[in-house]
Write a protein that holds these residues in place. Sequence first.
Motif, PDB file in Angstrom:
ATOM      1  N   SER A   1     -13.716 -20.204  92.958  1.00 17.43           N
ATOM      2  CA  SER A   1     -15.166 -20.000  92.922  1.00 17.43           C
ATOM      3  C   SER A   1     -15.890 -21.236  92.410  1.00 17.43           C
ATOM      4  CB  SER A   1     -15.497 -18.797  92.049  1.00 17.43           C
ATOM      5  OG  SER A   1     -15.042 -18.996  90.718  1.00 17.43           O
ATOM      6  N   ASP A   2     -15.254 -21.971  91.479  1.00 19.48           N
ATOM      7  CA  ASP A   2     -15.882 -23.190  90.941  1.00 19.48           C
ATOM      8  C   ASP A   2     -15.973 -24.285  91.994  1.00 19.48           C
ATOM      9  OD1 ASP A   2     -16.187 -22.102  88.340  1.00 19.48           O
ATOM     10  OD2 ASP A   2     -14.086 -22.524  87.912  1.00 19.48           O
ATOM     11  N   THR A   3     -14.906 -24.485  92.753  1.00 15.96           N
ATOM     12  CA  THR A   3     -14.945 -25.510  93.805  1.00 15.96           C
ATOM     13  C   THR A   3     -15.851 -25.082  94.961  1.00 15.96           C
ATOM     14  OG1 THR A   3     -12.934 -24.564  94.757  1.00 15.96           O
ATOM     15  CG2 THR A   3     -12.675 -26.432  93.261  1.00 15.96           C
TER      16      THR A   3
ATOM     17  N   TRP B   1     -18.622 -23.816  94.739  1.00 17.09           N
ATOM     18  CA  TRP B   1     -19.997 -24.169  94.406  1.00 17.09           C
ATOM     19  C   TRP B   1     -20.395 -25.533  94.983  1.00 17.09           C
ATOM     20  CZ3 TRP B   1     -24.120 -21.703  92.644  1.00 17.09           C
ATOM     21  CH2 TRP B   1     -23.955 -20.482  92.017  1.00 17.09           C
TER      22      TRP B   1
ATOM     23  N   PRO C   1     -20.033 -18.810  96.817  1.00 20.62           N
ATOM     24  CA  PRO C   1     -19.543 -18.525  95.466  1.00 20.62           C
ATOM     25  C   PRO C   1     -19.242 -17.039  95.244  1.00 20.62           C
ATOM     26  CG  PRO C   1     -21.438 -19.973  95.358  1.00 20.62           C
ATOM     27  CD  PRO C   1     -21.343 -19.479  96.763  1.00 20.62           C
TER      28      PRO C   1
ATOM     29  N   ARG D   1     -15.686 -15.510  94.067  1.00 17.85           N
ATOM     30  CA  ARG D   1     -15.457 -14.582  92.959  1.00 17.85           C
ATOM     31  C   ARG D   1     -14.701 -13.339  93.433  1.00 17.85           C
ATOM     32  NH1 ARG D   1     -17.420 -15.618  88.179  1.00 17.85           N
ATOM     33  NH2 ARG D   1     -19.056 -17.203  87.922  1.00 17.85           N
TER      34      ARG D   1
ATOM     35  N   ILE E   1     -16.237 -31.355  86.890  1.00 16.58           N
ATOM     36  CA  ILE E   1     -16.722 -30.658  88.070  1.00 16.58           C
ATOM     37  C   ILE E   1     -18.251 -30.602  88.090  1.00 16.58           C
ATOM     38  CG2 ILE E   1     -16.712 -28.347  87.044  1.00 16.58           C
ATOM     39  CD1 ILE E   1     -15.536 -29.251  90.614  1.00 16.58           C
TER      40      ILE E   1
ATOM     41  N   VAL F   1      -9.962 -25.867  87.494  1.00 15.14           N
ATOM     42  CA  VAL F   1     -10.976 -24.841  87.788  1.00 15.14           C
ATOM     43  C   VAL F   1     -10.429 -23.887  88.847  1.00 15.14           C
ATOM     44  CG1 VAL F   1     -12.918 -26.303  87.141  1.00 15.14           C
ATOM     45  CG2 VAL F   1     -12.054 -26.365  89.489  1.00 15.14           C
TER      46      VAL F   1
ATOM     47  N   TYR G   1     -20.998 -31.493  91.021  1.00 21.30           N
ATOM     48  CA  TYR G   1     -22.128 -30.647  91.401  1.00 21.30           C
ATOM     49  C   TYR G   1     -23.411 -31.470  91.541  1.00 21.30           C
ATOM     50  CZ  TYR G   1     -19.279 -26.565  90.046  1.00 21.30           C
ATOM     51  OH  TYR G   1     -18.300 -25.614  89.943  1.00 21.30           O
TER      52      TYR G   1
END
Length: 523
Positions: free
Chosen positions: A58-60, A62, A384, A388, A111, A55, A115
């Motif tokens: 931005s995904d981590t 979150w 996040p 991005r 992932i 990933v 979350y």
Amino acid sequence: MGGVVVDDGPSGVKAPDGGWGWAVLTGCFVITGFSYAFPKAVSVFFKELIKEFGVGYSDTAWISSILLAMLYGTGPLCSVLVNRFGCRPVMMVGGLFASLGMILASQSTSIIHIYLTTGVITGLGLALNFQPSLIMLNRYFSEKRPLANGLAAAGSPVALCCLSPLGQALQYQYGWRGGFLILGGLLLNCCACGALMRPLKGPSKKNELELEEKEVKEVEKPHAKSKPLLDFTVFKDKGFLIYTIAASIMVLGLFVPPVFVVSYAKELGNEDTKSALLLTILGFIDIFARPTCGIIAGMKWVRPRVVYMFSFAMLFNGCTDLVGSQAKDYPSLVVFCIFFGISYGMVGALQFEVLMAIVGTEKFSSAIGLVLLMEAIAVLVGPPGAGRLLDATKNYMYVFLLAGFEVVFAAVVLASCNFLFIKTKPSEPAAELENGTVTAEMEQLRKPGEEEEEKGEKEGKEKEETKRDGEEVEKAKEDEEDTEKKGKEEIKLERVDSEEVEHLLKEPEQPNGALLAGPETCL
């Protein structure tokens, strides 16, 4: 600072400002450390999670964002639970949830699982500990509250100094799964901290009887309304509205630099342990900044203006982000972390102290829940969104610039709106002087000699009354004695008259009886 709190003492109970309050402060210190430092400490594992699940940044990001969003967004739920069941049981359950989330996260296969486990379950558990601990701290401290808030807020940097290198060591030794499992075991200490939250003792038996009588009278009223578990009347307060808007804007950028500073250092080619040391430096400076700021905020001249001090702290923090965006090497990042630690510590020490000062003790349990809910939206968007931006620009400078502008704007909103809309009306003090000087101010200006004279007059009046009562009693006794004597004399006189009459009736036997003889002897 509303609602009918189960373990909240009656209004007559004063904050002890010490005693068992220091044990409550210790528990709040640990809880604050876990709540704020944990989302930042988890960022140490982001690099491994990116490799594990393929990933992006931005995904981590979150993960930390969901953790903070649960910490803030569940504020109203925590307020209702505290007002219904009390602080201690809510915190005990929250400690179990926090530990369970990290234990389940160690077995995640995607992932999204992280979350749900680390973000939602652990975040909910930390929220159920964080808010009740602040409520209990507010009940135990009043005059020393700024200092207590500063010391409790120092738990965040202390935990950050410990958790960041610990997480790095656990990652090398056991991997991210083993590190999550061990951190889950550490979070069980939240249950022990919850056990320290002992409710304040109520008043004496006499006061309890009076309170019970008042409660019975209130229940007997036909239209009596029960107090709500969540008090929305705080939104009628202009100060509360201004604080909520400014704090929500601030949170957009406040947590971004600590989340990305380690990755920034790694991007510049520094080793992992050296990069993680930046969070330790930040936390070490923060340790001393928060109690110091709490002491300054408790001063007589500063405490009435604590809102403007909070605005200055936010302005300092935002400017630090703007300058730190130009860092190009490791020494410059160290300098950034030093100044960021000072400003971040000031913000952390003052944010809840300002809220307590605005809404008061009675409404704080509801106000903090509503504030955290409003801030949750900003927390959910902030990191996040910065992630991005980083994915799009591949440059950390823009991330720090964005965070700095957001925090500076929040400082301007708070200071300007408070100056323009929160003012004391000139007519109010005049009315108070006209109507209330005789009762309030004259009592303060009264001399001790006058008080002694008044006491002497009261004692003299009491003595005179007692003397008068005694004289009246003596007169009544004398009157009774006189009446008794008169009655005895009358009885004696009656006896004497009767004896004389009997004696006269017996006199015809004497020699001069002819004179007293009847008509037959005369003839």
